[in-house]
Scaffold this motif. Structure first.
Motif, PDB file in Angstrom:
ATOM      1  N   TRP A 159       0.702  -1.423  -0.114  1.00  0.00           N
ATOM      2  CA  TRP A 159       0.038  -0.023   0.215  1.00  0.00           C
ATOM      3  C   TRP A 159       0.800   1.205  -0.069  1.00  0.00           C
ATOM      4  O   TRP A 159       0.160   2.244  -0.259  1.00  0.00           O
ATOM      5  CB  TRP A 159      -0.958  -0.044   1.206  1.00  0.00           C
ATOM      6  CG  TRP A 159      -0.237  -0.061   2.581  1.00  0.00           C
ATOM      7  CD1 TRP A 159       0.519   0.961   3.179  1.00  0.00           C
ATOM      8  CD2 TRP A 159       0.043  -1.193   3.294  1.00  0.00           C
ATOM      9  NE1 TRP A 159       1.145   0.332   4.369  1.00  0.00           N
ATOM     10  CE2 TRP A 159       0.962  -0.847   4.474  1.00  0.00           C
ATOM     11  CE3 TRP A 159      -0.521  -2.650   3.175  1.00  0.00           C
ATOM     12  CZ2 TRP A 159       1.099  -1.803   5.549  1.00  0.00           C
ATOM     13  CZ3 TRP A 159      -0.223  -3.550   4.200  1.00  0.00           C
ATOM     14  CH2 TRP A 159       0.678  -3.179   5.091  1.00  0.00           C
ATOM     15  N   ALA A 160       2.144   1.277   0.219  1.00  0.00           N
ATOM     16  CA  ALA A 160       2.850   2.322   0.226  1.00  0.00           C
ATOM     17  C   ALA A 160       2.974   3.148  -1.180  1.00  0.00           C
ATOM     18  O   ALA A 160       2.959   2.509  -2.170  1.00  0.00           O
ATOM     19  CB  ALA A 160       4.554   1.876   0.290  1.00  0.00           C
ATOM     20  N   MET A 161       2.739   4.533  -0.733  1.00  0.00           N
ATOM     21  CA  MET A 161       2.618   5.370  -1.914  1.00  0.00           C
ATOM     22  C   MET A 161       3.331   6.718  -1.774  1.00  0.00           C
ATOM     23  O   MET A 161       3.190   7.300  -0.615  1.00  0.00           O
ATOM     24  CB  MET A 161       1.106   5.861  -2.205  1.00  0.00           C
ATOM     25  CG  MET A 161       0.937   6.633  -3.363  1.00  0.00           C
ATOM     26  SD  MET A 161      -0.729   6.999  -3.741  1.00  0.00           S
ATOM     27  CE  MET A 161      -0.890   5.512  -4.593  1.00  0.00           C
ATOM     28  N   GLY A 162       4.144   7.090  -2.657  1.00  0.00           N
ATOM     29  CA  GLY A 162       4.932   8.337  -2.536  1.00  0.00           C
ATOM     30  C   GLY A 162       4.046   9.637  -3.024  1.00  0.00           C
ATOM     31  O   GLY A 162       3.464   9.196  -4.148  1.00  0.00           O
ATOM     32  N   PHE A 163       4.084  10.843  -2.285  1.00  0.00           N
ATOM     33  CA  PHE A 163       3.439  11.912  -2.983  1.00  0.00           C
ATOM     34  C   PHE A 163       4.170  12.980  -3.186  1.00  0.00           C
ATOM     35  O   PHE A 163       4.733  13.601  -2.226  1.00  0.00           O
ATOM     36  CB  PHE A 163       2.343  12.262  -1.827  1.00  0.00           C
ATOM     37  CG  PHE A 163       1.033  11.058  -1.651  1.00  0.00           C
ATOM     38  CD1 PHE A 163      -0.117  11.486  -2.055  1.00  0.00           C
ATOM     39  CD2 PHE A 163       1.258  10.089  -0.582  1.00  0.00           C
ATOM     40  CE1 PHE A 163      -1.301  10.714  -2.099  1.00  0.00           C
ATOM     41  CE2 PHE A 163       0.177   9.380  -0.596  1.00  0.00           C
ATOM     42  CZ  PHE A 163      -1.019   9.632  -1.183  1.00  0.00           C
ATOM     43  N   PRO A 164       4.373  13.280  -4.459  1.00  0.00           N
ATOM     44  CA  PRO A 164       5.158  14.453  -4.696  1.00  0.00           C
ATOM     45  C   PRO A 164       4.960  15.848  -3.930  1.00  0.00           C
ATOM     46  O   PRO A 164       5.648  16.477  -3.869  1.00  0.00           O
ATOM     47  CB  PRO A 164       5.033  14.630  -6.330  1.00  0.00           C
ATOM     48  CG  PRO A 164       4.402  13.369  -6.879  1.00  0.00           C
ATOM     49  CD  PRO A 164       3.420  12.674  -5.705  1.00  0.00           C
ATOM     50  N   GLN A 165       3.507  16.033  -3.636  1.00  0.00           N
ATOM     51  CA  GLN A 165       2.902  16.949  -3.188  1.00  0.00           C
ATOM     52  C   GLN A 165       3.478  17.182  -1.714  1.00  0.00           C
ATOM     53  O   GLN A 165       3.293  18.342  -0.992  1.00  0.00           O
ATOM     54  CB  GLN A 165       1.370  16.942  -3.239  1.00  0.00           C
ATOM     55  CG  GLN A 165       0.693  16.932  -4.608  1.00  0.00           C
ATOM     56  CD  GLN A 165       0.764  15.469  -5.066  1.00  0.00           C
ATOM     57  OE1 GLN A 165       1.164  14.578  -4.420  1.00  0.00           O
ATOM     58  NE2 GLN A 165      -0.320  15.453  -5.914  1.00  0.00           N
ATOM     59  N   ALA A 166       3.874  16.051  -1.267  1.00  0.00           N
ATOM     60  CA  ALA A 166       4.458  16.162   0.173  1.00  0.00           C
ATOM     61  C   ALA A 166       6.145  16.247   0.490  1.00  0.00           C
ATOM     62  O   ALA A 166       6.772  16.125   1.303  1.00  0.00           O
ATOM     63  CB  ALA A 166       4.268  14.732   0.950  1.00  0.00           C
ATOM     64  N   SER A 167       6.713  16.968  -0.647  1.00  0.00           N
ATOM     65  CA  SER A 167       8.073  17.091  -0.800  1.00  0.00           C
ATOM     66  C   SER A 167       8.767  17.938   0.146  1.00  0.00           C
ATOM     67  O   SER A 167       9.798  17.525   0.832  1.00  0.00           O
ATOM     68  CB  SER A 167       8.378  17.448  -2.166  1.00  0.00           C
ATOM     69  OG  SER A 167       8.137  18.938  -2.364  1.00  0.00           O
ATOM     70  N   HIS A 168       8.025  18.723   0.789  1.00  0.00           N
ATOM     71  CA  HIS A 168       8.680  19.772   1.711  1.00  0.00           C
ATOM     72  C   HIS A 168       8.551  18.978   2.896  1.00  0.00           C
ATOM     73  O   HIS A 168       9.424  19.097   3.739  1.00  0.00           O
ATOM     74  CB  HIS A 168       7.613  20.974   1.853  1.00  0.00           C
ATOM     75  CG  HIS A 168       7.954  21.795   2.728  1.00  0.00           C
ATOM     76  ND1 HIS A 168       8.926  22.768   2.804  1.00  0.00           N
ATOM     77  CD2 HIS A 168       7.276  22.120   4.284  1.00  0.00           C
ATOM     78  CE1 HIS A 168       8.839  23.585   3.823  1.00  0.00           C
ATOM     79  NE2 HIS A 168       8.010  23.230   4.688  1.00  0.00           N
ATOM     80  N   ALA A 169       7.394  18.349   3.190  1.00  0.00           N
ATOM     81  CA  ALA A 169       7.306  17.465   4.612  1.00  0.00           C
ATOM     82  C   ALA A 169       8.230  16.505   4.470  1.00  0.00           C
ATOM     83  O   ALA A 169       8.743  16.101   5.645  1.00  0.00           O
ATOM     84  CB  ALA A 169       6.060  17.066   4.760  1.00  0.00           C
ATOM     85  N   ASP A 170       8.500  15.865   3.434  1.00  0.00           N
ATOM     86  CA  ASP A 170       9.458  14.779   3.432  1.00  0.00           C
ATOM     87  C   ASP A 170      10.955  15.152   3.526  1.00  0.00           C
ATOM     88  O   ASP A 170      11.625  14.701   4.274  1.00  0.00           O
ATOM     89  CB  ASP A 170       9.779  14.124   1.825  1.00  0.00           C
ATOM     90  CG  ASP A 170       8.300  13.244   1.664  1.00  0.00           C
ATOM     91  OD1 ASP A 170       7.400  12.914   2.444  1.00  0.00           O
ATOM     92  OD2 ASP A 170       7.878  13.118   0.298  1.00  0.00           O
ATOM     93  N   GLN A 171      11.306  16.412   3.094  1.00  0.00           N
ATOM     94  CA  GLN A 171      12.417  16.763   3.106  1.00  0.00           C
ATOM     95  C   GLN A 171      12.772  17.364   4.503  1.00  0.00           C
ATOM     96  O   GLN A 171      14.060  17.032   5.337  1.00  0.00           O
ATOM     97  CB  GLN A 171      12.877  18.106   2.162  1.00  0.00           C
ATOM     98  CG  GLN A 171      12.775  17.916   0.787  1.00  0.00           C
ATOM     99  CD  GLN A 171      12.553  19.026  -0.126  1.00  0.00           C
ATOM    100  OE1 GLN A 171      13.036  20.007   0.285  1.00  0.00           O
ATOM    101  NE2 GLN A 171      12.495  18.816  -1.357  1.00  0.00           N
ATOM    102  N   TYR A 172      11.929  17.743   5.446  1.00  0.00           N
ATOM    103  CA  TYR A 172      12.050  17.938   6.918  1.00  0.00           C
ATOM    104  C   TYR A 172      12.313  16.573   7.666  1.00  0.00           C
ATOM    105  O   TYR A 172      13.153  16.486   8.363  1.00  0.00           O
ATOM    106  CB  TYR A 172      10.824  18.515   7.474  1.00  0.00           C
ATOM    107  CG  TYR A 172      10.655  18.773   8.824  1.00  0.00           C
ATOM    108  CD1 TYR A 172      11.389  19.723   9.537  1.00  0.00           C
ATOM    109  CD2 TYR A 172      10.006  17.931   9.723  1.00  0.00           C
ATOM    110  CE1 TYR A 172      11.576  19.719  11.087  1.00  0.00           C
ATOM    111  CE2 TYR A 172       9.949  17.989  11.003  1.00  0.00           C
ATOM    112  CZ  TYR A 172      10.703  18.954  11.616  1.00  0.00           C
ATOM    113  OH  TYR A 172      10.618  18.806  13.050  1.00  0.00           O
ATOM    114  N   LEU A 173      11.419  15.719   7.332  1.00  0.00           N
ATOM    115  CA  LEU A 173      11.694  14.306   7.946  1.00  0.00           C
ATOM    116  C   LEU A 173      12.958  13.843   7.944  1.00  0.00           C
ATOM    117  O   LEU A 173      13.553  13.007   8.857  1.00  0.00           O
ATOM    118  CB  LEU A 173      10.534  13.433   7.546  1.00  0.00           C
ATOM    119  CG  LEU A 173       9.210  13.843   8.207  1.00  0.00           C
ATOM    120  CD1 LEU A 173       8.157  12.818   7.509  1.00  0.00           C
ATOM    121  CD2 LEU A 173       8.991  13.755   9.607  1.00  0.00           C
ATOM    122  N   VAL A 174      13.732  13.817   6.472  1.00  0.00           N
ATOM    123  CA  VAL A 174      14.786  13.004   6.380  1.00  0.00           C
ATOM    124  C   VAL A 174      15.924  13.778   7.185  1.00  0.00           C
ATOM    125  O   VAL A 174      16.779  12.866   7.220  1.00  0.00           O
ATOM    126  CB  VAL A 174      15.304  13.150   4.812  1.00  0.00           C
ATOM    127  CG1 VAL A 174      14.052  12.464   3.915  1.00  0.00           C
ATOM    128  CG2 VAL A 174      15.354  14.473   4.236  1.00  0.00           C
TER     129      VAL A 174
END
Length: 284
Positions: A159-174
């Motif tokens: 079920w895992a899905m990447g959301f391009p729209q979440a890039s800002h949140a992703d970059q913070y989490l990494v």
């Protein structure tokens, strides 16, 4: 890991006019409300007529939109809007709350009932089976927009899905989690739960099936509405475990999200009301 298709949020361009998918999801929800309402009227066992149903929809549209916006301002971004009150009127920038829309719809149903001298609780019982399909339509709109995405999950899960729209949140989490940094390097985005689809299935399809089937037979007054209230509270509470909390709020007391804290009273009140209405033994 799947990748969100990153749909164009605009469904139709008509010169300078742009019709967005999210607006269409509202239109579909209201259309399903009318269609299902007419089916209920044909089945009998109700004081509603097609004319009353049309008028009810008008009240409901106003209640949902105003309540949804006011609820979003009060529940999710009160400090921000308090500092700049005029921005609360910028509805084109997005921001709607189901719980606020729910309260707005209930108030609209109350005023409608007073106007037509109908029992308020009976009006709620008539409305309850018609609502969940609109919620389902709204969640599809959220998914198309790539908004309200889910929490991080393992990329090996189907079920895992990447959301391009979440890039800002992703970059913070990494920056705060080495495992996330590894996944981000590999996929260019973080794997998330497609929680909009979970909510589509739970709050939309499952809730509709349960309440619609339950309402087919005469029930004690108030039980149909109570079942919807408890069912939504339960399904939303569960789905929130997979949904990413609002960035500016995060998780609140006891590690629960704002959506869970707003849904918990609905669940408790719905169960208590269901039992109470059953004991009164009044049949619709």
């Amino acid at each position: 890991m799947m990748i969100h298709p990153n749909f164009d949020p605009v469904a139709v361009h008509l010169g300078p006019l742009a019709i967005r998918w999210y607006a269409l999801s509202y239109i579909v929800g209201f259309a399903l409300f009318i269609w299902l309402g007419r089916r209920r009227i044909k089945q009998g066992n109700t004081l509603f007529t097609n004319e009353l149903l049309d008028d009810l929809l008008t009240w409901g549209v106003v209640g949902v939109i105003l309540g949804g916006r006011i609820g979003y301002v009060l529940f999710y971004k009160f400090a921000e809007y308090a500092a700049n009150p005029l921005s609360a009127f910028k509805i084109w920038e997005g921001g709607m709350s189901f719980h606020g829309g729910f309260l707005g719809a209930v108030l609209a149903a109350f005023l409608f009932s007073k106007k037509h001298r109908l029992g308020f609780v009976k009006t709620l019982d008539f409305i309850a089976p018609l609502v969940a399909t609109g919620l389902a339509s709204g969640r599809i709109g959220n998914f198309i927009n790539g908004e309200l995405w889910g929490r991080i999950t393992d990329p090996s899960h189907f079920w895992a899905m990447g959301f391009p729209q979440a890039s800002h949140a992703d970059q913070y989490l990494v920056q705060i989690n080495p495992q996330y940094a590894q996944w981000f390097t590999q996929y260019g985005m973080l794997p998330r739960h497609p929680s909009q689809l979970y909510q589509f299935a739970l709050e939309g399809l499952c809730l509709f099936a349960i309440v619609w089937i339950f309402s087919k037979k005469p029930r004690p007054t108030g039980q149909v509405a109570s079942l919807f209230l408890a069912g939504y509270g339960l399904f939303r509470f569960v789905a929130e475990f997979a949904r990413q909390p609002d960035e500016h709020l995060g998780l609140l007391t006891l590690g629960m999200s704002m959506g869970q804290w707003l849904s918990l009273p609905m669940l408790v009140l719905g169960v208590m009301s269901f039992v109470y209405c059953g004991k009164r033994n009044r049949v619709i």
